[in-house]
Design an enzyme around this catalytic site. Structure first.
Site, short mmCIF file in Angstrom:
data_model
loop_
_atom_site.label_atom_id
_atom_site.label_comp_id
_atom_site.label_asym_id
_atom_site.label_seq_id
_atom_site.Cartn_x
_atom_site.Cartn_y
_atom_site.Cartn_z
N ILE A 60 -5.36 -0.40 -2.53
CA ILE A 60 -5.67 1.00 -2.80
C ILE A 60 -6.83 1.43 -1.91
CG2 ILE A 60 -6.41 2.67 -4.54
CD1 ILE A 60 -5.09 0.93 -6.63
N ASP A 61 -6.57 2.37 -1.01
CA ASP A 61 -7.59 2.91 -0.12
C ASP A 61 -8.08 4.23 -0.69
OD1 ASP A 61 -7.14 0.78 1.66
OD2 ASP A 61 -5.51 1.87 2.64
N VAL A 62 -9.38 4.32 -0.91
CA VAL A 62 -9.96 5.47 -1.61
C VAL A 62 -10.93 6.21 -0.69
CG1 VAL A 62 -11.37 6.19 -3.57
CG2 VAL A 62 -9.73 4.32 -3.83
N ASN B 101 0.85 -1.19 0.00
CA ASN B 101 0.00 0.00 0.00
C ASN B 101 0.89 1.24 0.00
OD1 ASN B 101 -1.60 2.24 1.43
ND2 ASN B 101 -3.22 0.79 0.98
N TYR C 7 -5.52 7.26 -0.70
CA TYR C 7 -4.90 7.60 0.59
C TYR C 7 -3.93 6.50 1.01
CZ TYR C 7 -7.94 11.60 1.59
OH TYR C 7 -8.56 12.82 1.56
#
Length: 254
Positions: free
Chosen positions: A129-131, A103, A142
């Site tokens: 993938i942190d959205v 990440n 993010y």
């Protein structure tokens, strides 16, 4: 036709199993080793473990705990959190980890993706993938457990990491994570259309129908967080997983 993968996604903090809501206030769930034993009995196909504070605290992966997990785990599992070097990657694969989940490090050093893919193959690299959608503006990627906004939109970023050698994308909506009220289906649809590699959707599942909706939106696999550690939406702790019959029925797969 390949069967849709449905995977428990388990969060680690201080080597214990936790669950958060919108990436905040992690609640202690129990010991990950006991959870692995239960998932063995439930004949789960694979697991994902993510150490949610390793990148923020600049700590390495909990190798001893992962070695214990590997010794108990009957199924393949992936790990993410605190991975900074090729030596970390080698240690994880030597312990029995099947895939690494990157990440923060991937966003900070895209070439690291290529390095791992060149040595171990793209299939061994999942990019998480942190959205999140800010109050004003469009969705952004993010990092650092959702605490730092990157320069990328999700569409831009998935195309970049695919080009650098990612084998899979794991897409998580911070705004949906832990709420158990359904996935961000529009986001899944957009991301799945933008890439040619498998997409793992996570963040929001609260019932079996949510799994089908994510698949129909374009997800190749679905990772369950709350649904895998809570009995229902009242959040009574219970390590559990849908039966193969339930999954086959809801996904219309024989």
């Amino acid at each position: 036709m390949l069967r849709t993968r449905v995977i428990p996604c388990l969060l680690l903090e201080d080597e214990g199993l936790v669950k958060s809501i919108n990436f905040k206030k992690p609640t202690y769930i129990g010991d990950p080793i006991n959870s692995v034993r239960i998932y063995n009995e439930l004949e789960v196909d694979e697991l994902i473990f993510l150490d949610i504070k390793a990148s923020i605290n600049s700590t390495p992966p909990p190798f001893k705990k992962l070695e214990m997990i590997a010794s108990e785990c009957f199924m393949p599992f992936s790990y993410g959190g605190g991975i900074r070097t090729l030596d970390d990657v080698k240690k994880l694969f030597d312990l029995g980890v099947e895939k690494v989940v990157l990440n923060t490090i991937a966003c900070e050093n895209l070439y690291f993706i290529t390095q791992i893919a060149d040595i171990y193959g793209s299939q061994s690299v999942i990019i998480s993938i942190d959205v999140k959608k800010p109050l004003f503006g469009q969705n952004r990627v993010y990092i650092k457990d959702g605490t730092k906004k990157s320069q990328y939109t999700p569409i831009e970023y998935v195309k970049i990491v695919e080009n650098y050698g990612a084998g899979e994308i794991m897409l998580n909506s911070i705004d949906k994570e832990g709420l158990m009220d359904g996935f961000d289906l529009a986001l899944i649809d957009k991301i799945s259309d933008a890439i040619d590699i498998p997409l793992i959707a996570t963040g929001g599942a609260g019932e079996l129908l949510d799994i089908k909706k994510a698949k129909d939106a374009g997800a190749s696999a679905i990772a369950l967080g709350s649904m895998a550690v809570y009995q229902n939406k009242n959040r009574g702790i219970l390590i559990n997983f849908p039966t193969q019959k339930e999954l086959t029925t809801i996904l219309n797969e024989d």
